[in-house]
Design a protein around this motif. Sequence first.
Motif, short mmCIF file in Angstrom:
data_model
loop_
_atom_site.label_atom_id
_atom_site.label_comp_id
_atom_site.label_asym_id
_atom_site.label_seq_id
_atom_site.Cartn_x
_atom_site.Cartn_y
_atom_site.Cartn_z
N UNK A 43 0.86 -1.18 0.00
CA UNK A 43 0.00 0.00 0.00
C UNK A 43 0.89 1.23 0.00
N UNK A 44 0.70 2.08 -0.98
CA UNK A 44 1.40 3.36 -1.11
C UNK A 44 2.89 3.20 -0.86
N UNK A 45 3.41 3.83 0.19
CA UNK A 45 4.85 3.83 0.44
C UNK A 45 5.24 2.86 1.55
N UNK A 46 4.39 1.94 1.88
CA UNK A 46 4.68 0.98 2.95
C UNK A 46 5.37 -0.25 2.39
N UNK A 47 5.91 -1.06 3.29
CA UNK A 47 6.57 -2.30 2.90
C UNK A 47 5.54 -3.32 2.43
N UNK A 48 6.01 -4.27 1.66
CA UNK A 48 5.14 -5.34 1.20
C UNK A 48 4.78 -6.24 2.37
N UNK A 49 3.56 -6.74 2.37
CA UNK A 49 3.12 -7.71 3.37
C UNK A 49 2.75 -8.98 2.65
N UNK A 50 3.17 -10.10 3.21
CA UNK A 50 2.85 -11.40 2.63
C UNK A 50 1.43 -11.77 3.04
N UNK A 51 0.56 -11.97 2.04
CA UNK A 51 -0.81 -12.37 2.33
C UNK A 51 -0.97 -13.88 2.26
N UNK A 52 -0.19 -14.55 1.44
CA UNK A 52 -0.26 -16.01 1.34
C UNK A 52 1.07 -16.52 0.82
N UNK A 53 1.47 -17.67 1.32
CA UNK A 53 2.71 -18.28 0.86
C UNK A 53 2.57 -19.80 0.96
N UNK A 54 3.06 -20.48 -0.05
CA UNK A 54 3.10 -21.94 -0.04
C UNK A 54 4.48 -22.37 -0.51
N UNK A 55 5.08 -23.28 0.25
CA UNK A 55 6.37 -23.84 -0.12
C UNK A 55 6.22 -25.35 -0.15
#
Length: 155
Positions: free
Chosen positions: A78-90
């Motif tokens: 969002x805008x100038x904020x850091x990325x946030x992980x919403x979902x991850x699969x390994x």
Amino acid sequence: MASKFVSVATALVGVTLLSGCLGIKEHKGYVLDKELASAVQVGVDNKASVEKTLGRPSFTGQFNDSDWFYVSRDTKSVAFRSQKVTDQEVLHVHFDQAGNVAAVNSTGKELVVNISPVDDKTPTLGRKRSFFDELFGNIGALNSGALAPGNAPGQ
């Protein structure tokens, strides 16, 4: 008429400014198909069949190639904020010495760690040198005997 124009223009500017706060959703990495991933069986498949089923891995193990990792990650910023992980699969496929599948593990977002770096300086040993010490500190420090005739390398 003029006040209606001003209110419409203000609304358009407001909508334009707020559209930057909606965020950007991205998918990074492997597109994991759960049916294909569940088709990989321990003791039945080998490296060739896993590669044929799932394709080349996102990356292999650091010290040997008996571990294959398929990584899929969805993020939102969002805008100038850091990325946030919403979902991850390994998907981790481990092979034995013969190249047959020994284990298949799947993990999710629970392994994601947020690290907050600190802006402080890292302490170092030694003396503190200013910019001018670094720039002019080596003037006259050259060993003049090393460049004398007869002392050059190869003579």
